[in-house]
Design an enzyme around this catalytic site. Structure first.
Site, PDB file in Angstrom:
ATOM      1  N   THR A 196     -23.676  -6.588 -31.625  1.00  0.00           N
ATOM      2  CA  THR A 196     -22.895  -6.868 -30.417  1.00  0.00           C
ATOM      3  C   THR A 196     -23.630  -7.988 -29.698  1.00  0.00           C
ATOM      4  OG1 THR A 196     -21.945  -4.651 -30.102  1.00  0.00           O
ATOM      5  CG2 THR A 196     -22.381  -5.854 -28.116  1.00  0.00           C
ATOM      6  N   VAL A 225     -12.028   1.902 -30.983  1.00  0.00           N
ATOM      7  CA  VAL A 225     -12.605   1.096 -29.903  1.00  0.00           C
ATOM      8  C   VAL A 225     -13.934   1.728 -29.516  1.00  0.00           C
ATOM      9  CG1 VAL A 225     -12.313   0.311 -27.521  1.00  0.00           C
ATOM     10  CG2 VAL A 225     -10.332   0.386 -29.058  1.00  0.00           C
ATOM     11  N   GLY A 226     -14.959   0.901 -29.419  1.00  0.00           N
ATOM     12  CA  GLY A 226     -16.289   1.406 -29.056  1.00  0.00           C
ATOM     13  C   GLY A 226     -16.550   1.313 -27.564  1.00  0.00           C
ATOM     14  N   ASP A 227     -17.821   1.294 -27.205  1.00  0.00           N
ATOM     15  CA  ASP A 227     -18.200   1.305 -25.795  1.00  0.00           C
ATOM     16  C   ASP A 227     -18.121  -0.072 -25.136  1.00  0.00           C
ATOM     17  OD1 ASP A 227     -20.370   0.631 -27.596  1.00  0.00           O
ATOM     18  OD2 ASP A 227     -21.638   0.508 -25.819  1.00  0.00           O
ATOM     19  N   THR A 247     -25.760  -1.943 -26.456  1.00  0.00           N
ATOM     20  CA  THR A 247     -25.458  -2.110 -27.881  1.00  0.00           C
ATOM     21  C   THR A 247     -25.909  -0.859 -28.616  1.00  0.00           C
ATOM     22  OG1 THR A 247     -25.970  -3.314 -29.913  1.00  0.00           O
ATOM     23  CG2 THR A 247     -27.644  -3.388 -28.171  1.00  0.00           C
ATOM     24  N   GLY A 248     -25.129  -0.444 -29.608  1.00  0.00           N
ATOM     25  CA  GLY A 248     -25.532   0.746 -30.345  1.00  0.00           C
ATOM     26  C   GLY A 248     -24.322   1.544 -30.800  1.00  0.00           C
ATOM     27  N   GLY A 250     -21.489   3.260 -30.447  1.00  0.00           N
ATOM     28  CA  GLY A 250     -20.629   3.264 -29.264  1.00  0.00           C
ATOM     29  C   GLY A 250     -20.105   4.607 -28.801  1.00  0.00           C
TER      30      GLY A 250
END
Ligand code: ASP
Length: 330
Positions: A196, A225-227, A247-248, A250
Site C-alpha cells: 500500500t 475492500v480492505g481498510d 498498511t497491513g 486490512g
C-alpha cells in the site's frame, strides 16, 4: 514600556510561529526481505525519496498538508514498484481494483473510493469525492463516472498490470492462498500479499492531513475492500491530535479501527503518539496475529512508524529537510 514590548513580541512570535513542517510516507508492509535484491532496494529507495522530497517541497513553499499528501501519493501510485495505482496487486482473477482515501484535519472532511478501475490516480478521485460531493465513500462505476466528470486521467487495464504483480499472484496462489481460496492464515507471513502507499503531513499552519492508496491484498476476492479506503481504519486525520495512514492485513485494521484508535488513545487516555501507535501495532494487533504497520504524525511534528511485519517501506522529512528512508528497523 520596554518590558511590555518584549512581552508583546514574544506573544506575537508564539501566535505567528510556524509549525515544524513534516512529511512522512510509507510504501507498504509487503516487504519480502529474501527477495529484495540490492538493485530493487535501491530503486524503491529512490522512488520513496523522490516522493518525500516533492511532498516536502510543497510544505516548504507554504502549501497545505492536503496538497503535500496528494503530491506524495501520486508519485508512489505512478511507480510500478509499489502496490497502488500502476503496480497494484491483482485480485484472484488477475484484475486490479483500486482503493484510496484522504482526510483533512483543518476541515474534518474526508473522501474515499473503493473498487475503481482505470483511474490513474485514485488518491485524486478520493479528493474529488471529498471536495465535490456531499459523500465520503464512493465505489465502482459511480466513482469512475465522477472521475470522468472531473476529467481525471484514465489508463488502459494493461497499464496497471506489472510482471512483478503477476508473479506475486502466482506465488500467492501457490503458497498463501490454499486451494485458491482467499483465506490468508493469520500468523503466517503475509508479506507476499501486502503493499500500500500512504502519506501524512503537517503544514506550516499546523494543519494535519493523511492519505492512503492501494491495490489491496494480492489474490483478494473480486469486490473485497480492505481498510485503506475506510476512514478511521486505514486513514485518519484530526487537527490538534494526529494524522495516520496504515498498511497491513486490512480486515484486522477495519475490525480494530486502527487509525482512529491512535487518535482516541491520544485524546481520551492522554497517550503520546509513540505509546499509542506502538501499543496498537506491537501489542494489540500482534496478539491477534495481525500483520502490518502505520505511519503517524502529531501537531508538534512527532513521528512514529511502527510495524510488526518483516519490513515496511517508509520515509520522513522534518523542518531540517533531511531525508530519512528506511525499510527495516534502522
Ligand atoms: N491494508 C491493505 C489492504 O488490506 C493492504 C496493505 O496495506 O498491505 O487492502
Amino acid at each position: 514600556m520596554k518590558r511590555l514590548f518584549l512581552a508583546l513580541n514574544i506573544l506575537t512570535n508564539c501566535i505567528l510561529a510556524e509549525a515544524p513542517v513534516t512529511l512522512v510516507l510509507h510504501g507498504g508492509a509487503g516487504v519480502e526481505r529474501a527477495r529484495l535484491t540490492p538493485e530493487k532496494e535501491a530503486a524503491c529507495r529512490a522512488v520513496l525519496e523522490e516522493a518525500l522530497r516533492k511532498g516536502h517541497a510543497v510544505l516548504k513553499a507554504g502549501g497545505s498538508s492536503e496538497e503535500a499528501v496528494t503530491t506524495t501519493i501520486i508519485i508512489l501510485e505512478d511507480s510500478p514498484l509499489f502496490n497502488a495505482g500502476r503496480g497494484a496487486a491483482l485480485t484472484r482473477d488477475g484484475t486490479t481494483e483500486l482503493d484510496a482515501s484522504i482526510m483533512v484535519g483543518r476541515t474534518g472532511l474526508a473522501g474515499a473510493v473503493a473498487n475503481v478501475h482505470g483511474v490513474r490516480n485514485p488518491i485524486l478521485l478520493a479528493q474529488k469525492v471529498m471536495l465535490r460531493t456531499p459523500h465520503v465513500l464512493m465505489t465502482g462505476k459511480g466513482a469512475e463516472d465522477l472521475a470522468r466528470q472531473e476529467k481525471l486521467r484514465f489508463e488502459a487495464p494493461d497499464w496497471f498490470l506489472t510482471p512483478g504483480q503477476k508473479e506475486r499472484l502466482q506465488r500467492a496462489k501457490e503458497k498463501a492462498l490454499p486451494k485458491g481460496a482467499y483465506v490468508p492464515v493469520p500468523g503466517r507471513d503475509l508479506s507476499l500479499l501486502m503493499g500500500t502507499v500512504g502519506a501524512v503531513a503537517l503544514d506550516k499552519d499546523g494543519h494535519l492531513a493523511a492519505g492512503t492508496s492501494t491495490g489491496g491484498l494480492a489474490g483478494k476476492l473480486p469486490g473485497r475492500v480492505g481498510d485503506s479506503p475506510v476512514i478511521g481504519a486505514g486513514t485518519y486525520a484530526e487537527d490538534g491530535v494526529c494524522a495516520v495512514s496504515c498498511t497491513g492485513h486490512g480486515e484486522f485494521f477495519i475490525r480494530n479501527a486502527v487509525a482512529y484508535d491512535v487518535a482516541a488513545r491520544m485524546k481520551y487516555a492522554n497517550a503520546s503518539l509513540n505509546d499509542a501507535t506502538h501499543t496498537i501495532i506491537n501489542d494489540k494487533l500482534k496478539k491477534l496475529n495481525a500483520s502490518g504497520g502505520l505511519i503517524a504524525l502529531d501537531s508538534r511534528g512527532n513521528v512514529s512508524t511502527p510495524f510488526n511485519s518483516e519490513g515496511m517501506f517508509h520515509a520522513r522529512m522534518g523542518p531540517d529537510g533531511v531525508a530519512h528512508v528506511a525499510i527495516f528497523e534502522e
